[in-house]
Design a protein around this motif. Structure first.
Motif, PDB file in Angstrom:
ATOM      1  N   SER A   8       0.830  -1.208   0.000  1.00 47.26           N
ATOM      2  CA  SER A   8       0.000   0.000   0.000  1.00 47.26           C
ATOM      3  C   SER A   8       0.863   1.257   0.000  1.00 47.26           C
TER       4      SER A   8
ATOM      5  N   GLY B  38      -6.684   6.598   0.816  1.00 45.61           N
ATOM      6  CA  GLY B  38      -7.628   5.827   1.617  1.00 45.61           C
ATOM      7  C   GLY B  38      -7.181   4.390   1.808  1.00 45.61           C
TER       8      GLY B  38
ATOM      9  N   TYR C 267      -4.139   4.412   4.375  1.00 47.85           N
ATOM     10  CA  TYR C 267      -4.502   4.657   5.768  1.00 47.85           C
ATOM     11  C   TYR C 267      -5.367   3.541   6.327  1.00 47.85           C
ATOM     12  N   SER C 268      -6.213   2.939   5.504  1.00 46.11           N
ATOM     13  CA  SER C 268      -6.982   1.785   5.976  1.00 46.11           C
ATOM     14  C   SER C 268      -6.051   0.624   6.306  1.00 46.11           C
TER      15      SER C 268
ATOM     16  N   SER D 204      -5.412  -0.920  10.066  1.00 46.17           N
ATOM     17  CA  SER D 204      -5.599  -2.360  10.266  1.00 46.17           C
ATOM     18  C   SER D 204      -4.314  -3.007  10.769  1.00 46.17           C
TER      19      SER D 204
ATOM     20  N   VAL E  96     -11.282  -4.637  12.731  1.00 52.17           N
ATOM     21  CA  VAL E  96     -11.025  -4.131  11.384  1.00 52.17           C
ATOM     22  C   VAL E  96     -12.318  -3.682  10.708  1.00 52.17           C
TER      23      VAL E  96
ATOM     24  N   ILE F 224     -13.011   0.019  10.681  1.00 47.94           N
ATOM     25  CA  ILE F 224     -12.067   0.708   9.797  1.00 47.94           C
ATOM     26  C   ILE F 224     -12.538   0.626   8.353  1.00 47.94           C
ATOM     27  N   VAL F 225     -12.932  -0.577   7.941  1.00 44.61           N
ATOM     28  CA  VAL F 225     -13.399  -0.768   6.569  1.00 44.61           C
ATOM     29  C   VAL F 225     -14.676   0.028   6.332  1.00 44.61           C
TER      30      VAL F 225
ATOM     31  N   SER G  19     -13.871   3.767   6.106  1.00 50.22           N
ATOM     32  CA  SER G  19     -13.212   4.057   4.838  1.00 50.22           C
ATOM     33  C   SER G  19     -14.206   4.013   3.685  1.00 50.22           C
TER      34      SER G  19
ATOM     35  N   ALA H 157     -17.863   8.306   9.867  1.00 46.11           N
ATOM     36  CA  ALA H 157     -16.435   7.996   9.770  1.00 46.11           C
ATOM     37  C   ALA H 157     -15.681   8.514  10.991  1.00 46.11           C
TER      38      ALA H 157
ATOM     39  N   CYS I 142     -16.291   6.146  13.904  1.00 46.72           N
ATOM     40  CA  CYS I 142     -15.473   4.942  13.734  1.00 46.72           C
ATOM     41  C   CYS I 142     -14.013   5.221  14.085  1.00 46.72           C
TER      42      CYS I 142
ATOM     43  N   TYR J 111     -11.903   3.521  17.052  1.00 50.21           N
ATOM     44  CA  TYR J 111     -10.657   2.842  16.708  1.00 50.21           C
ATOM     45  C   TYR J 111      -9.526   3.262  17.639  1.00 50.21           C
TER      46      TYR J 111
END
Length: 581
Positions: A276, A305, A308-309, A313, A379, A382-383, A386, A425, A428, A432
């Protein structure tokens, strides 16, 4: 037994690596602060009032505010009323850029903000919830003599949000409302030298079009584009960092594949993080200088995106795997000062089942490691967050690929939808970070709890374990520091004027933020892949029992990348021999 480099590398070498990375980090901030100019430039424009003298409107006709073919102009609406010029025949013309200047593909994008100068009139006030209807066209050309080519045309609606601070009396007529800035246009590439905006405010009293919007005196525009000098510095950083991360990623995965066992979950996640980072580093922006790729802004957002995702994770899995690992980091002090490894060394149980140790909850939990499905609760937010941001970006910049004047903030429904996505977002993200801090606290607490076993060990072994604990805690603190630095510099860039004066030099704070944080994440990913790569060092060779007691500390790792490249290590063989006896 081969472990991760962070465990087996000498302290002196680790200090050298750390200092080197710190110097590169300082250089990344200095590049943006001292070499690169400010990231963006804002240019103010005042629209020129042109008169369309043709009775039947021609869509192909464009009105230039200045130059050899400039339009017929008026200074004010009072002059238009005196000449009996209707409002529908007035065109607000704006040429971008200013005279004797050119736009450049190095500017990357162009964002235009709109503001109305509206005077107060007792008998022509702004009605609450009033909406302005705008008939706008955008054209371009690449020299000063060619005909204008239409690039976009649209009818847009913008809701006025104005406030009049004085008393609404006849004495205050002529004073201006304080109106909010309105999003007007965003173009994802600046492939042409000259741009022309023609803006009309059509009036239709029967259909209530542009009625109750006050007395508009002027239209002001602010054009924002990326500085060409900053673009060149940014591209140069990407070009330099791409092979650096790519080489360390290939080197890391090669070491993983040389082992006789398949990669564990943490090793796969680290490799995915490197991919990534490489994806966001690849300098495809070089092509935007020669091609009119209006989708580059959207593509850049998608790349960020994904990174950072993946980074968020990775932190969850990184802490989770070490949390599981520390739950098995137990020792029993036997006679002679030797350390007996318990369920941490699950491969021993698998290789030598005759040890006959009954299964425990810890050994059952150990079997759940290296499974991505274990982390779906962590996770998942996060998903989901995003995905919300991706939908928001598609609703904004995705539509702007065909209509640069579109803005999701222009309507009440769009504003509420956009705010809903951002709030979800944000929730979340808060959940997180709270959970991540809780996991880090648990890991630190569990590791600190294992210190009770250290005093009973031999000095060499105790020093080794203390070193491992310190290295891991230091790495976790560096991780949290990176996250904190990102937040701090983002806040500074928002509240600061944009530059500091340092002696004779001017430090561009915003540029330093972009280049410094970008360099920091590259260095962080580089360090993670380097430190968690399997080490080539091997310990635990057959020695006397005294030497084994002194060196066996090298046979246990705090990381989850416990590796045995060429099958069972010497300590496994010795354990098997004891079990057979």
């Amino acid at each position: 037994m081969a472990g991760a480099i962070i465990e087996n590398m000498s302290t002196k070498k680790l200090v050298i690596v750390g200092v080197t990375l710190l110097l590169f980090q300082a250089f990344a901030f200095m590049v943006g602060g001292l070499i690169a100019p400010s990231p963006t430039t804002a240019v103010h424009y005042m629209a020129t009032k042109c008169v369309d003298t043709v009775k039947h409107r021609q869509d192909s006709k464009w009105f230039m505010p200045w130059g050899p073919n400039q339009c017929e102009k008026i200074r004010s609406f009072d002059e238009a009323m005196a000449k009996k010029i209707e409002a529908n025949n007035i065109v607000f013309a704006v040429h971008i850029p200013l005279p004797n200047k050119e736009m450049s593909p190095w500017f990357q994008f162009m964002l235009v903000i709109l503001q109305f100068d509206i005077a107060f009139k007792v008998y022509n006030q702004i009605v609450d919830g009033s909406v302005v209807t705008i008939d706008v066209g955008l054209a371009y050309r690449d020299d000063s003599i060619s005909e204008w080519t239409e690039m976009a045309h649209s009818f847009e609606h913008r809701k006025l949000n104005c406030n009049f601070t004085a008393a609404k009396t006849h004495e205050n007529e002529g004073r201006y409302y304080e109106c909010d800035l309105l999003p007007f246009m965003e173009v994802g590439s600046v492939a042409h030298k000259y741009y022309l905006l023609n803006i009309r405010l059509p009036v239709n009293e029967r259909k209530k079009v542009n009625v109750g919007i006050g007395e508009i005196k002027d239209i002001r525009l602010v054009s924002i584009h990326q500085n060409g000098g900053f673009t060149k510095v940014w591209f140069a950083m990407k070009t330099f960092l791409t092979p650096s991360i790519l080489i360390i990623m290939i080197w890391y995965w090669r070491r993983i594949t040389l082992m006789s066992r398949p990669p564990v979950l943490l090793e796969k996640v680290i490799f995915a993080l490197g991919i990534s980072m490489t994806f966001i580093n690849i300098p495809v922006e070089w092509f935007s200088v020669g091609f009119n790729w209006t989708w580059m802004l959207l593509f850049g957002d998608i790349r960020q995106g994904i990174f950072y995702s993946m980074l968020l994770s990775f932190w969850i899995i990184f802490c989770g795997e070490h949390l599981m690992e520390t739950q098995f980091f137990e020792a029993e002090v036997l006679g002679g000062g030797e350390l007996k490894m318990c369920e941490l060394c699950l491969p021993v149980i698998k290789i030598f089942p005759e040890l006959g140790r009954p299964p425990t909850k810890k050994s059952q939990d150990q079997t759940e490691r290296n499974r991505f499905s274990v982390y779906w609760k962590q996770v998942g937010p996060i998903v989901f967050g995003s995905f919300c941001l991706f939908i928001f970006d598609m609703c904004e910049r995705g539509v702007q690929l065909t209509n640069p004047f579109y803005s999701i903030w222009a309507s009440d429904v769009g504003t509420e939808l956009a705010m809903a996505f951002i709030i979800v977002a944000g929730i979340c993200a808060c959940l997180y970070f709270l959970f991540l801090c809780f996991m880090v606290f648990q890991v630190f607490r569990n590791i600190s709890g294992k210190r009770t076993s250290l005093p009973a060990m031999s000095k060499a072994r105790r020093l080794h374990y203390e070193g491992l604990i310190f290295r891991f805690k230091f790495l976790m603190l560096v991780t949290l520091t990176c996250a904190a630095m990102t937040v701090i510099f983002f806040i500074i860039s928002q509240v600061n004027e944009g530059h500091w004066h340092w002696g004779e030099h001017t430090v561009q704070v915003n540029s330093a933020f972009f280049t410094g944080i970008y360099g920091m994440w590259n260095l962080y990913v580089f360090a993670i892949m380097f430190l968690y790569a399997p080490s080539h060092k091997r310990y635990g060779d057959e020695q006397t029992s005294g030497d084994a007691g002194a060196n066996s500390g090298e046979d246990i790792q705090l990381t989850t990348t416990i590796t045995h490249v060429d099958g069972p290590t010497e300590i496994y063989k010795m354990t098997g021999k004891e079990s057979q006896e």
